[in-house]
Design a protein around this motif. Structure first.
Motif, PDB file in Angstrom:
ATOM      1  N   LEU A  64       0.820  -1.209   0.000  1.00 37.53           N
ATOM      2  CA  LEU A  64       0.000   0.000   0.000  1.00 37.53           C
ATOM      3  C   LEU A  64       0.854   1.259   0.000  1.00 37.53           C
ATOM      4  O   LEU A  64       0.472   2.287  -0.567  1.00 37.53           O
ATOM      5  CB  LEU A  64      -0.929   0.011   1.218  1.00 37.53           C
ATOM      6  N   PRO A  67       4.536   0.476  -3.483  1.00 39.52           N
ATOM      7  CA  PRO A  67       4.110  -0.357  -4.614  1.00 39.52           C
ATOM      8  C   PRO A  67       5.247  -0.771  -5.526  1.00 39.52           C
ATOM      9  O   PRO A  67       5.178  -1.827  -6.164  1.00 39.52           O
ATOM     10  CB  PRO A  67       3.101   0.543  -5.342  1.00 39.52           C
ATOM     11  N   ARG A 239      -2.809   7.812  -1.307  1.00 36.90           N
ATOM     12  CA  ARG A 239      -2.699   6.446  -1.817  1.00 36.90           C
ATOM     13  C   ARG A 239      -3.050   5.412  -0.752  1.00 36.90           C
ATOM     14  O   ARG A 239      -3.860   4.508  -1.002  1.00 36.90           O
ATOM     15  CB  ARG A 239      -1.302   6.188  -2.377  1.00 36.90           C
ATOM     16  N   ALA A 243      -6.302   2.833  -0.887  1.00 38.98           N
ATOM     17  CA  ALA A 243      -6.071   1.388  -0.821  1.00 38.98           C
ATOM     18  C   ALA A 243      -6.869   0.766   0.323  1.00 38.98           C
ATOM     19  O   ALA A 243      -7.430  -0.331   0.172  1.00 38.98           O
ATOM     20  CB  ALA A 243      -4.582   1.105  -0.659  1.00 38.98           C
ATOM     21  N   ARG A 246     -10.499   0.601  -0.691  1.00 38.46           N
ATOM     22  CA  ARG A 246     -10.733  -0.520  -1.608  1.00 38.46           C
ATOM     23  C   ARG A 246     -10.742  -1.839  -0.850  1.00 38.46           C
ATOM     24  O   ARG A 246     -11.502  -2.751  -1.158  1.00 38.46           O
ATOM     25  CB  ARG A 246      -9.654  -0.533  -2.695  1.00 38.46           C
ATOM     26  N   HIS A 247      -9.869  -1.955   0.160  1.00 34.57           N
ATOM     27  CA  HIS A 247      -9.866  -3.161   0.999  1.00 34.57           C
ATOM     28  C   HIS A 247     -11.185  -3.304   1.737  1.00 34.57           C
ATOM     29  O   HIS A 247     -11.728  -4.415   1.836  1.00 34.57           O
ATOM     30  CB  HIS A 247      -8.706  -3.090   1.985  1.00 34.57           C
TER      31      HIS A 247
END
Length: 488
Positions: A64, A67, A239, A243, A246-247
């Motif tokens: 995360l 990257p 970012r 992330a 989205r998780h």
């Protein structure tokens, strides 16, 4: 107690199962705890700044914020000769896959007190000899020398046959919906009790659980309306926050398989907002993609000239097989029972372990050599050490020589303007040396080369009373030989 190991390395997650040898009663496949939230772990590899490797959940979490040091979704790239730049070093997809398999093997050894008698590793059904050979070679160098590669649909058939009776000549359709991919296939149980691959068709590359997460994330953004704060590229927290959101969408997707509603926490400047998602709304988001997977499965039936009425059952495998809408759509399209295990993400791993058990306990599989030979994914062990390539490996043909002529540039744009004292040919040599000497990621200790004569002892052929696999017919989208046998 001695055991055999089955491993399923998927595009999104990796799972493993074992069968104990010498125990009472029929073989039973038990999941190996790899340290994730469930039985599997994410198929993610991360290289820390100190050179240490992380696998699974820790690797996904570090990815995360770093990257460029994280590799994911590399299984689908096995056979691609273009390496990936990972933490400043070059590594190929088959090397990453071999490292992940080695990590799983070591976890099993730690839990069971020693190495497995044999390892069976599943692979996508469209793989041909080239990609299987690359993975065998990488596994050999990583120290996993005695391993059998088995198509995932055949492993699913083995797992189903351990729970339900499948008559000789019975046909099973396999609906495999994973994190980043879908595959519909058909397997046949032969008179010897073996399974063989009849047909397989890969789905759209934008189908899978990860794409369902993206659709749910977009739905959450829409529901937030004016409360939604767009990510700021200049903010280092953007970012990681996206992330994590989205998780949370992925977690909500899993909850909606058993619940009618799930909540998604969304970070906002004032704290955390909450968006509630109903299962009906989520199903509306993913229905078009699921309709496409059912059509792909029907296409696989037509490819194998199999009438739907001849199917004994449809097997739902993969983590997304839990979604209730999947079983609903498949049941409406095919006139046969639909079967899904309590843990569908373990189906292929359990089938691989059962196949390994059959392989080790069958005296015919180890000592007999049937006269009829056919090409298959099954590499049969012999008393000698296995050559990971053997006769099954067809190296890509050599590329024709290309004569490179230095480019003549005008003086005002010449190379001397940028590197005084260098000629064009000298600069070309520097560039070529830089590419040639690019560092390669050391994944595992290298084993000595196979002894002479090993290639004659390792062959691929059908096993009477065990399991086989026929090569998938070439297609425009999934044929391994069609796209990769020339190494491109």
């Amino acid at each position: 107690m001695p055991y055999v190991l089955g491993i399923d390395v998927g595009t999104g997650s990796t799972a493993a199962a074992t069968c104990l040898l010498g125990g009472p009663g029929p073989a039973r496949a038990d999941a190996v705890r790899l340290g994730g939230r469930g039985f599997g772990v994410p198929s993610v590899v991360h290289v820390a700044p100190d050179g240490a490797f992380l696998v699974g959940e820790p690797a996904a979490q570090r990815g995360l914020v770093e990257p460029s040091r994280t590799a994911r979704d590399f299984v689908r790239r096995v056979g691609d000769e273009v390496p990936q730049l990972l933490a400043g070093r070059l590594v190929t997809a088959h090397e990453l896959t071999a490292y992940l398999v080695t990590w799983v093997v070591q976890r099993a050894e730690a839990q069971y007190g020693g190495p497995a008698e044999h390892v069976v590793l599943t692979h996508p059904p469209e793989w041909g000899p080239y990609r299987r050979g690359l993975l065998h070679q990488a596994l050999w160098h990583a120290g996993v020398g005695r391993v059998t590669l088995l198509p995932e649909p055949i492993a699913a058939g083995e797992s189903h046959a351990a729970r339900e009776d499948v008559p000789d000549g019975g046909l099973l359709a396999v609906y495999a919906l994973g994190e980043h991919s879908f595959c519909g296939s058909v397997v046949l149980r032969t008179d010897s009790g073996a399974f063989e691959l009849v047909a397989a068709m890969e789905g759209n590359e934008h189908t899978g659980g990860a794409h369902f997460d993206d659709a749910l994330l977009e739905h959450v953004r829409t529901e937030m309306g004016g409360r939604w704060v767009p990510p700021d590229p200049g903010d280092p927290r953007s970012r990681p926050n996206m992330a994590r959101l989205r998780h949370e969408c992925a977690v909500a997707k899993e909850r909606l398989s058993t619940a009618t509603e799930a909540a998604v926490p969304v970070p906002v400047p004032q704290g955390v907002a909450e968006v509630r998602v109903a299962r009906a709304d989520f199903e509306d988001l993913i229905r078009p993609e699921l309709d496409g997977t059912v059509e792909t499965l029907l296409h696989a039936l037509r490819l194998g000239s199999v009438e739907p009425e001849r199917l004994a059952a449809v097997l739902l495998t993969g983590g997304c097989a839990r979604i209730p809408l999947v079983a609903e759509l498949v049941s409406a399209a095919l006139p046969c029972p639909v079967s899904v295990e309590p843990d569908p993400e373990l189906t292929a791993a359990r089938g691989a372990a059962l196949a390994a058990y059959r392989m080790v306990t069958s005296s015919e599989a180890v000592h007999a050599r049937p006269p009829s030979m056919e090409e298959t994914s099954v590499l049969v062990p012999t008393r000698a050490e296995l050559d990971p390539l053997g006769d099954d490996f067809d190296a890509p043909p050599p590329r024709p020589a290309v004569e490179i002529t230095p480019l003549e540039l005008p003086e005002r744009r010449g190379v001397r303007r940028f590197l005084p004292g260098f000629r064009a040919n000298a600069l070309s040599a520097v560039l070529i040396s830089t590419i040639t000497l690019a560092p390669v990621l050391p994944l595992a200790p290298r084993l000595p080369a196979p002894p002479a004569g090993v290639a004659e002892t390792a062959r691929s052929f059908s096993l009477p009373g065990a399991f086989t696999g026929r090569e998938q017919p070439r297609t425009d989208r999934t044929g391994d030989d069609h796209h990769h046998e020339d190494g491109r």
